[in-house]
Motif scaffolding. Structure first.
Motif, mmCIF file in Angstrom:
data_model
loop_
_atom_site.group_PDB
_atom_site.id
_atom_site.type_symbol
_atom_site.label_atom_id
_atom_site.label_comp_id
_atom_site.label_asym_id
_atom_site.label_seq_id
_atom_site.Cartn_x
_atom_site.Cartn_y
_atom_site.Cartn_z
ATOM 1 N N GLY A 72 -10.373 -35.776 1.712
ATOM 2 C CA GLY A 72 -10.604 -36.606 2.889
ATOM 3 C C GLY A 72 -9.769 -37.875 2.870
ATOM 4 N N ILE A 73 -9.745 -38.557 3.983
ATOM 5 C CA ILE A 73 -8.955 -39.792 4.071
ATOM 6 C C ILE A 73 -9.515 -40.882 3.158
ATOM 7 C CG2 ILE A 73 -7.967 -39.372 6.356
ATOM 8 C CD1 ILE A 73 -10.191 -41.042 7.568
ATOM 9 N N ASP A 74 -10.788 -40.789 2.796
ATOM 10 C CA ASP A 74 -11.402 -41.776 1.900
ATOM 11 C C ASP A 74 -11.593 -41.250 0.485
ATOM 12 O OD1 ASP A 74 -11.588 -43.735 3.869
ATOM 13 O OD2 ASP A 74 -13.513 -42.965 4.588
ATOM 14 N N GLY A 75 -10.962 -40.123 0.167
ATOM 15 C CA GLY A 75 -11.080 -39.563 -1.180
ATOM 16 C C GLY A 75 -11.594 -38.142 -1.157
ATOM 17 N N ILE A 76 -11.877 -37.649 -2.333
ATOM 18 C CA ILE A 76 -12.315 -36.258 -2.485
ATOM 19 C C ILE A 76 -13.826 -36.155 -2.300
ATOM 20 C CG2 ILE A 76 -12.587 -34.407 -4.180
ATOM 21 C CD1 ILE A 76 -9.807 -34.991 -5.138
ATOM 22 N N GLU A 156 -24.881 -33.536 10.862
ATOM 23 C CA GLU A 156 -24.074 -33.924 12.021
ATOM 24 C C GLU A 156 -23.039 -35.006 11.693
ATOM 25 O OE1 GLU A 156 -24.773 -35.308 16.653
ATOM 26 O OE2 GLU A 156 -26.493 -34.789 15.409
ATOM 27 N N ASN A 157 -21.826 -34.797 12.166
ATOM 28 C CA ASN A 157 -20.695 -35.724 12.067
ATOM 29 C C ASN A 157 -20.153 -35.954 10.663
ATOM 30 O OD1 ASN A 157 -20.521 -36.195 14.879
ATOM 31 N ND2 ASN A 157 -22.242 -37.617 14.723
ATOM 32 N N VAL A 158 -20.573 -35.192 9.687
ATOM 33 C CA VAL A 158 -20.078 -35.400 8.324
ATOM 34 C C VAL A 158 -18.592 -35.037 8.210
ATOM 35 C CG1 VAL A 158 -20.715 -33.138 7.366
ATOM 36 C CG2 VAL A 158 -20.656 -35.135 5.890
ATOM 37 N N LEU A 159 -18.126 -34.046 8.957
ATOM 38 C CA LEU A 159 -16.716 -33.666 8.888
ATOM 39 C C LEU A 159 -15.846 -34.460 9.849
ATOM 40 C CD1 LEU A 159 -16.959 -29.790 8.461
ATOM 41 C CD2 LEU A 159 -16.483 -31.524 6.716
ATOM 42 N N THR A 160 -16.396 -34.859 10.972
ATOM 43 C CA THR A 160 -15.590 -35.596 11.947
ATOM 44 C C THR A 160 -15.141 -36.948 11.385
ATOM 45 O OG1 THR A 160 -17.623 -36.384 13.001
ATOM 46 C CG2 THR A 160 -16.539 -34.487 13.995
ATOM 47 N N LYS A 161 -15.852 -37.466 10.404
ATOM 48 C CA LYS A 161 -15.486 -38.728 9.764
ATOM 49 C C LYS A 161 -14.586 -38.505 8.540
ATOM 50 C CE LYS A 161 -20.161 -39.953 10.156
ATOM 51 N NZ LYS A 161 -21.318 -40.509 9.476
ATOM 52 N N CYS A 162 -14.447 -37.255 8.125
ATOM 53 C CA CYS A 162 -13.790 -36.943 6.874
ATOM 54 C C CYS A 162 -12.261 -36.987 6.961
ATOM 55 C CB CYS A 162 -14.228 -35.553 6.423
ATOM 56 S SG CYS A 162 -13.551 -35.032 4.847
ATOM 57 N N GLY A 163 -11.685 -36.280 7.929
ATOM 58 C CA GLY A 163 -10.233 -36.186 8.032
ATOM 59 C C GLY A 163 -9.645 -35.490 6.820
ATOM 60 N N GLY A 164 -8.353 -35.655 6.599
ATOM 61 C CA GLY A 164 -7.727 -35.106 5.406
ATOM 62 C C GLY A 164 -7.380 -33.640 5.537
ATOM 63 N N TYR A 165 -7.533 -32.917 4.412
ATOM 64 C CA TYR A 165 -7.140 -31.499 4.416
ATOM 65 C C TYR A 165 -7.966 -30.689 3.423
ATOM 66 C CZ TYR A 165 -4.528 -32.399 0.067
ATOM 67 O OH TYR A 165 -4.182 -32.726 -1.222
ATOM 68 N N VAL A 166 -7.907 -29.368 3.612
ATOM 69 C CA VAL A 166 -8.512 -28.411 2.693
ATOM 70 C C VAL A 166 -7.471 -27.340 2.390
ATOM 71 C CG1 VAL A 166 -10.917 -28.700 3.385
ATOM 72 C CG2 VAL A 166 -9.513 -26.991 4.522
ATOM 73 N N VAL A 167 -7.627 -26.739 1.225
ATOM 74 C CA VAL A 167 -6.838 -25.574 0.851
ATOM 75 C C VAL A 167 -7.857 -24.510 0.455
ATOM 76 C CG1 VAL A 167 -5.084 -24.609 -0.673
ATOM 77 C CG2 VAL A 167 -4.970 -27.024 -0.009
ATOM 78 N N LEU A 168 -8.004 -23.487 1.288
ATOM 79 C CA LEU A 168 -8.943 -22.416 0.971
ATOM 80 C C LEU A 168 -8.170 -21.321 0.252
ATOM 81 C CD1 LEU A 168 -11.070 -22.130 4.231
ATOM 82 C CD2 LEU A 168 -11.415 -23.583 2.252
ATOM 83 N N GLU A 169 -8.694 -20.915 -0.900
ATOM 84 C CA GLU A 169 -8.046 -19.855 -1.669
ATOM 85 C C GLU A 169 -9.059 -18.940 -2.270
ATOM 86 O OE1 GLU A 169 -5.786 -21.743 -4.722
ATOM 87 O OE2 GLU A 169 -7.403 -23.056 -5.263
#
Length: 169
Positions: A72-76, A156-169
């Motif tokens: 996330g934009i604020d860390g992992i 609710e809204n836990v991901l909308t505040k997260c930003g950043g990226y994921v790598v699904l493997e």
């Protein structure tokens, strides 16, 4: 039919169930049964979130949730990866998959997890609230097309505040 936690004595039956179920799945690369084995060896494996549905001592469905890193934009932070969800062909269209998914979501929330991620068929997973990670402002950094990389908020809204990226493997 009843849902319960998977036991180590179920592992061979789960392997065969996953392998057979994905032979007729809409989306499959043929290695899902080996992926289950691999996920169990990872640090993010949570035995209490590997569930099976049983009918007269036969496994007819399986779902597994393991820790998923979110950059996330604020860390992992951590969500959970749903992989795989499968149902024996003869038991499809009888709500087995839905019941497993709903129970997994409930247990994940009880354990304090706030989001789930998966790779799958949008037509199926939209019914549980899953949508593209991009719609939450989270970039998909895997080679999998965006439409198949999805997430759902358990809070609710836990991901909308997260930003950043994921790598699904």
């Amino acid at each position: 039919m009843k849902i319960r936690e998977a036991k180590t004595s179920d592992y061979n039956e789960i392997y065969n169930l996953v392998k057979t179920a994905f032979l007729t799945a809409q989306v499959s690369d043929g290695s899902e049964q080996d992926f289950v084995y691999e996920l169990r060896k990872r640090e993010g494996y949570i035995p209490s979130l590997e569930l099976v549905m049983e009918e007269q001592n036969e496994l007819v469905g399986h779902v597994m949730l393991t820790k998923q890193v979110i950059h996330g934009i604020d860390g992992i932070s951590h969500g959970l990866l749903v992989a795989p969800l499968c149902v024996k062909k003869e038991y499809r269209n009888q709500k087995v998959g839905s019941r497993l998914m709903e129970e997994a979501m409930k247990r994940a929330l009880q354990l304090g997890y706030t989001s789930l991620f998966l790779v799958g068929n949008p037509e199926y997973y939209h019914r549980f609230g899953f949508r593209s990670t991009r719609s939450y402002g989270i970039e998909n950094r895997s080679e999998i097309p965006d439409e198949f990389v999805m997430a759902v908020e358990l809070v609710e809204n836990v991901l909308t505040k997260c930003g950043g990226y994921v790598v699904l493997e």
